[in-house]
Design a protein around this motif. Structure first.
Motif, short mmCIF file in Angstrom:
data_model
loop_
_atom_site.label_atom_id
_atom_site.label_comp_id
_atom_site.label_asym_id
_atom_site.label_seq_id
_atom_site.Cartn_x
_atom_site.Cartn_y
_atom_site.Cartn_z
N ASP A 68 -3.31 -69.36 -50.13
CA ASP A 68 -4.21 -70.50 -50.29
C ASP A 68 -5.21 -70.27 -51.43
OD1 ASP A 68 -2.97 -71.79 -48.14
OD2 ASP A 68 -4.29 -70.80 -46.69
N GLY A 69 -4.77 -69.66 -52.51
CA GLY A 69 -5.63 -69.43 -53.66
C GLY A 69 -6.57 -68.26 -53.53
N GLY A 70 -6.53 -67.55 -52.40
CA GLY A 70 -7.40 -66.39 -52.19
C GLY A 70 -6.58 -65.13 -52.02
N LEU A 71 -7.25 -64.01 -52.02
CA LEU A 71 -6.62 -62.71 -51.88
C LEU A 71 -6.80 -62.21 -50.45
CD1 LEU A 71 -5.21 -60.36 -53.44
CD2 LEU A 71 -7.49 -59.43 -53.83
N VAL A 72 -5.71 -61.73 -49.82
CA VAL A 72 -5.80 -61.17 -48.48
C VAL A 72 -5.19 -59.78 -48.48
CG1 VAL A 72 -5.77 -63.38 -47.25
CG2 VAL A 72 -3.63 -62.22 -47.73
N ALA A 73 -5.73 -58.92 -47.61
CA ALA A 73 -5.17 -57.59 -47.39
C ALA A 73 -4.37 -57.67 -46.10
CB ALA A 73 -6.29 -56.56 -47.26
N VAL A 74 -3.09 -57.31 -46.16
CA VAL A 74 -2.21 -57.33 -45.01
C VAL A 74 -2.04 -55.90 -44.52
CG1 VAL A 74 0.09 -57.95 -44.17
CG2 VAL A 74 -1.00 -59.33 -45.95
N GLY A 75 -2.28 -55.68 -43.24
CA GLY A 75 -2.18 -54.33 -42.72
C GLY A 75 -2.21 -54.32 -41.20
N THR A 76 -2.53 -53.16 -40.65
CA THR A 76 -2.54 -52.98 -39.21
C THR A 76 -3.96 -52.70 -38.73
OG1 THR A 76 -0.32 -52.04 -39.33
CG2 THR A 76 -1.56 -51.65 -37.30
N LEU A 77 -4.36 -53.46 -37.71
CA LEU A 77 -5.65 -53.25 -37.06
C LEU A 77 -5.41 -52.51 -35.76
CD1 LEU A 77 -8.72 -53.87 -36.92
CD2 LEU A 77 -8.11 -55.90 -35.60
N THR A 78 -6.04 -51.35 -35.60
CA THR A 78 -5.95 -50.59 -34.36
C THR A 78 -7.36 -50.31 -33.88
OG1 THR A 78 -5.86 -48.50 -35.56
CG2 THR A 78 -3.77 -49.46 -34.95
N GLY A 79 -7.54 -50.33 -32.57
CA GLY A 79 -8.87 -50.05 -32.05
C GLY A 79 -8.95 -50.20 -30.56
N THR A 80 -10.16 -50.01 -30.06
CA THR A 80 -10.43 -50.05 -28.63
C THR A 80 -11.56 -51.02 -28.34
OG1 THR A 80 -9.80 -47.73 -28.49
CG2 THR A 80 -11.01 -48.62 -26.62
N LEU A 81 -11.36 -51.84 -27.30
CA LEU A 81 -12.36 -52.80 -26.85
C LEU A 81 -12.99 -52.26 -25.58
CD1 LEU A 81 -13.55 -55.63 -27.36
CD2 LEU A 81 -11.79 -56.52 -25.85
N THR A 82 -14.32 -52.18 -25.56
CA THR A 82 -15.04 -51.70 -24.38
C THR A 82 -15.98 -52.78 -23.88
OG1 THR A 82 -16.76 -50.70 -25.74
CG2 THR A 82 -14.94 -49.28 -25.11
N ASP A 83 -16.27 -52.74 -22.57
CA ASP A 83 -17.20 -53.71 -22.00
C ASP A 83 -18.64 -53.21 -22.11
OD1 ASP A 83 -17.43 -51.79 -20.01
OD2 ASP A 83 -16.34 -52.95 -18.50
N ALA A 84 -19.58 -53.96 -21.57
CA ALA A 84 -21.00 -53.61 -21.68
C ALA A 84 -21.32 -52.28 -21.02
CB ALA A 84 -21.86 -54.71 -21.07
N ALA A 85 -20.54 -51.88 -20.01
CA ALA A 85 -20.77 -50.61 -19.32
C ALA A 85 -20.16 -49.43 -20.07
CB ALA A 85 -20.20 -50.68 -17.90
N GLY A 86 -19.39 -49.70 -21.11
CA GLY A 86 -18.77 -48.63 -21.88
C GLY A 86 -17.37 -48.29 -21.42
N ASP A 87 -16.84 -49.06 -20.45
CA ASP A 87 -15.48 -48.83 -19.96
C ASP A 87 -14.47 -49.50 -20.89
OD1 ASP A 87 -16.48 -47.51 -17.70
OD2 ASP A 87 -16.73 -49.42 -16.62
N THR A 88 -13.34 -48.84 -21.10
CA THR A 88 -12.31 -49.37 -21.97
C THR A 88 -11.64 -50.57 -21.32
OG1 THR A 88 -11.91 -47.21 -22.94
CG2 THR A 88 -10.17 -48.84 -23.18
N VAL A 89 -11.64 -51.70 -22.02
CA VAL A 89 -11.02 -52.92 -21.54
C VAL A 89 -9.58 -52.99 -22.02
CG1 VAL A 89 -11.12 -55.43 -21.62
CG2 VAL A 89 -13.22 -54.11 -21.47
N GLY A 90 -9.35 -52.54 -23.25
CA GLY A 90 -8.00 -52.57 -23.80
C GLY A 90 -7.96 -51.99 -25.20
N THR A 91 -6.75 -51.85 -25.69
CA THR A 91 -6.55 -51.36 -27.06
C THR A 91 -5.71 -52.37 -27.81
OG1 THR A 91 -4.57 -50.12 -26.42
CG2 THR A 91 -6.68 -48.94 -26.35
N VAL A 92 -5.79 -52.30 -29.10
CA VAL A 92 -5.03 -53.21 -29.94
C VAL A 92 -4.40 -52.42 -31.08
CG1 VAL A 92 -7.00 -53.80 -31.42
CG2 VAL A 92 -5.12 -55.40 -31.20
N SER A 93 -3.20 -52.82 -31.44
CA SER A 93 -2.52 -52.30 -32.63
C SER A 93 -1.57 -53.41 -33.07
CB SER A 93 -1.74 -51.02 -32.31
OG SER A 93 -1.11 -50.56 -33.48
#
Length: 177
Positions: A68-93
């Motif tokens: 769409d006329g702009g530049l994008v970086a295509v890649g892989t996002l990996t990480g961990t989602l935690t709740d307010a208490a610091g407990d792991t809710v899930g991971t993403v890759s």
């Protein structure tokens, strides 16, 4: 410094200068680019959720593309989602495409240096020593006049489009891998 290290340094500086932006508005931020021991670029990504949770991970660019006329970086996002208490809710890759935003730039509009001047205007004498006038325009969102003057200043420049820039960045990534 080896050829590979030089190319890595150039690519890191280029990506940092372009400043990777988050895919959607929010509180996510992209930290400065770091290089892992294996030679793969990893960009730390952190953010906060609406319910006081956090996300911490990395984005690894694999290619660049023009969309769409702009530049994008295509890649892989990996990480961990935690709740307010610091407990792991899930991971993403998962694969993602993140827009690459150009950092704020300035354009030199005028650089004028006048030597000493002596004016005699009907009995009024004006003596000026050296005068140096510099006018620059800042190009950024919301800077209407700065954006306009920078665009006019670079109107005839042969700047590469998003497609040419994506091809250049992809060539650098191939050399690193």
């Amino acid at each position: 410094m080896t050829h590979r290290q030089r190319l890595s340094t150039i690519l890191i500086a280029l990506i940092t200068a372009l400043g990777l932006a988050a895919a959607a508005p929010g509180t996510a931020t992209a930290a400065p680019v770091t290089q892992a021991a294996a030679g793969i670029l990893n960009i730390p990504i952190t953010g906060a959720t609406e319910d006081a949770g956090t996300f911490a991970g990395t984005f690894t660019p694999e290619s660049f593309a023009a969309r769409d006329g702009g530049l994008v970086a295509v890649g892989t996002l990996t990480g961990t989602l935690t709740d307010a208490a610091g407990d792991t809710v899930g991971t993403v890759s998962q694969p993602v495409a993140m827009p690459v935003a150009v950092a704020q730039a300035t354009c030199r509009i005028l650089d004028l240096t006048l030597g000493p001047l002596h004016l005699d205007l009907l009995g009024l004498v004006v003596d000026l020593n050296r005068v140096h006038l510099t006018i620059t325009a800042e190009s950024a969102p919301g800077n209407l006049l700065g954006n306009l003057l920078c665009a006019i200043t670079h109107l005839l420049d042969q700047n590469p489009g998003a497609g040419a820039l994506a091809a250049l960045l992809n060539a650098l990534l191939r050399l690193l891998n």
